[in-house]
Design a protein around this motif. Structure first.
Motif, PDB file in Angstrom:
ATOM      1  N   ASP A   1     -43.911  35.589  47.659  1.00  0.00           N
ATOM      2  CA  ASP A   1     -43.601  34.203  47.912  1.00  0.00           C
ATOM      3  C   ASP A   1     -44.753  33.279  47.865  1.00  0.00           C
ATOM      4  O   ASP A   1     -45.911  33.775  48.289  1.00  0.00           O
ATOM      5  CB  ASP A   1     -43.116  33.735  49.215  1.00  0.00           C
TER       6      ASP A   1
ATOM      7  N   PRO B   1     -45.883  30.733  49.531  1.00  0.00           N
ATOM      8  CA  PRO B   1     -46.757  30.369  50.697  1.00  0.00           C
ATOM      9  C   PRO B   1     -47.543  31.505  51.408  1.00  0.00           C
ATOM     10  O   PRO B   1     -48.447  31.192  52.173  1.00  0.00           O
ATOM     11  CB  PRO B   1     -45.423  30.036  51.456  1.00  0.00           C
ATOM     12  N   SER B   2     -47.233  32.718  50.878  1.00  0.00           N
ATOM     13  CA  SER B   2     -47.784  33.966  51.480  1.00  0.00           C
ATOM     14  C   SER B   2     -49.194  34.054  50.759  1.00  0.00           C
ATOM     15  O   SER B   2     -50.096  35.014  51.147  1.00  0.00           O
ATOM     16  CB  SER B   2     -47.063  35.134  51.203  1.00  0.00           C
TER      17      SER B   2
ATOM     18  N   PRO C   1     -53.545  29.289  48.697  1.00  0.00           N
ATOM     19  CA  PRO C   1     -52.999  28.160  47.659  1.00  0.00           C
ATOM     20  C   PRO C   1     -53.978  27.941  46.685  1.00  0.00           C
ATOM     21  O   PRO C   1     -53.684  27.372  45.555  1.00  0.00           O
ATOM     22  CB  PRO C   1     -52.635  26.770  48.622  1.00  0.00           C
TER      23      PRO C   1
ATOM     24  N   GLY D   1     -50.986  26.704  44.877  1.00  0.00           N
ATOM     25  CA  GLY D   1     -50.708  25.816  45.745  1.00  0.00           C
ATOM     26  C   GLY D   1     -49.950  24.437  44.786  1.00  0.00           C
ATOM     27  O   GLY D   1     -49.124  23.842  45.749  1.00  0.00           O
TER      28      GLY D   1
ATOM     29  N   HIS E   1     -46.093  24.795  45.017  1.00  0.00           N
ATOM     30  CA  HIS E   1     -45.307  24.497  46.312  1.00  0.00           C
ATOM     31  C   HIS E   1     -44.603  22.913  46.256  1.00  0.00           C
ATOM     32  O   HIS E   1     -43.509  22.731  46.348  1.00  0.00           O
ATOM     33  CB  HIS E   1     -46.014  24.222  47.464  1.00  0.00           C
TER      34      HIS E   1
ATOM     35  N   GLU F   1     -39.632  27.052  43.955  1.00  0.00           N
ATOM     36  CA  GLU F   1     -39.890  28.242  44.735  1.00  0.00           C
ATOM     37  C   GLU F   1     -38.835  28.827  45.351  1.00  0.00           C
ATOM     38  O   GLU F   1     -37.535  28.412  45.186  1.00  0.00           O
ATOM     39  CB  GLU F   1     -40.435  27.846  45.853  1.00  0.00           C
TER      40      GLU F   1
END
Length: 342
Positions: free
Chosen positions: A45, A47-48, A51, A190, A193, A198
């Protein structure tokens, strides 16, 4: 998320649904990936990850039908990856999909052995133009496209106008014989996002699993399992080409109770009308199935007397979040007036 080899069929069916009648057959990449030793595949993912991690997207561009005659090698994107890293001056360790519909949804998995696969996509469905990539739509600066030119040549384009990248890359692909590989770089994890869809791979996998589980169920049940609805069902009575654009077809379907449905296609399915009333249009994902075999059909598969069912699936929220984004994927963006949904 970890993908097992047994997930490949469901993932491919999900991306076929999200092709909305375009994007190319997934069969070739299913065969390539199915014989790979790289399973299971880890998918991260966004966000993991840090960024600041540089990322790239990969895709096949042009007439994907030609790939059946010009099979890509085991590492189809390698020369383009080297070119963008030379241009940028640093390695690019992460990869996402550029077009999450049809065969290109599977394309980043070919790099799973060398790159971190990120669950993000730049279209959320099949689209015809490179300038429709979400990063271009949102005008992310510093993007670089590399593509094949034929005879082991590579073209690299850094353009501030999205349409320039589309036209130059498209010309290079024509020079290469009508189909080839492309890599988009110059962005980070980043950036995904805000400027990408996503979780799109997870959606494709979920759709594919639901489709396989309910493929033989009645059409309303299948549509419900996919989170969509049945828009039309019947036998194809005629296919007429637009005099204004030879790439546009109106597919007339004789439906139940005398209803007349008309499906408007280009390289993807763009709109559905029932008895003259618009019932769905892009960015809604419009899927045409063979009503008997439940085969997911591309627009090139449509033929007279075929019994088909037309389903509508929700578009990614990203496209509807802002008017300027939506304007890039509605039918009027393809030159088709009066077919945009209110």
């Amino acid at each position: 998320m970890q993908l097992a080899r047994d997930d490949l069929g469901a993932l491919a069916r999900g991306y076929a649904l999200l092709g909305s009648g375009g994007g190319g057959s997934t069969t070739m990449l299913e065969l390539m990936l199915g014989s790979s030793d790289g399973w299971p595949i880890d998918v991260a993912d966004a966000p993991s990850l840090d960024p600041a991690t540089p990322c790239l997207g990969v895709a096949f561009v042009g007439s994907t039908m030609l790939l059946s005659e010009r099979m890509p090698g085991a590492a189809p994107f390698s020369s383009l990856l080297a070119a963008v890293e030379r241009w940028l001056g640093h390695p690019v360790p992460a990869v996402c999909s550029l077009e999450g519909g049809g065969m290109n949804g599977l394309a980043p998995l070919t790099l799973a052995g060398s790159h971190t696969v990120v669950d993000a996509d730049c279209t959320g469905r099949a689209v015809p133009g490179l300038d429709q990539m979400s990063l271009f739509v949102d005008r992310v600066p510093g993007l670089v496209f590399a593509c094949e030119t034929g005879a082991d040549g590579v073209a690299l384009v850094e353009a501030t106008r999205a349409i320039d990248a589309e036209r130059v890359v498209r010309s290079a692909i024509i020079q290469a014989g009508g189909v080839g590989c492309a890599v988009l770089a110059g962005f980070t994890v980043g950036d995904l996002h805000e400027h990408a869809i996503e979780g799109h791979l997870a959606r494709a996998l979920g759709l594919g699993r639901s489709f396989l589980a309910a493929a033989t169920a009645p059409l309303p049940v299948l549509a419900e399992e996919l989170g969509g609805q049945v828009l039309a069902e019947g036998r194809i009575a005629s296919i007429a080409t637009s005099p204004a654009d030879p790439h546009v077809n109106a597919v007339e379907i004789s439906g139940h109770g005398g209803a007349i449905h008309r499906v408007i296609t280009r390289s993807e399915t763009l709109a559905v009308l029932s008895d003259g009333v618009l019932v769905a249009s892009a960015p809604t994902i419009i899927v045409i199935l063979d009503a008997v075999s439940r085969e997911i059909l591309e627009v090139t598969d449509l033929g007279l007397a075929r019994h088909v069912a037309v389903l509508g699936l929700p578009a990614p929220d990203w496209w509807n979040a802002r008017p300027d984004r939506r304007a890039r994927v509605v039918p009027s963006a393809y030159g088709l007036a009066d077919l945009d949904a209110a």
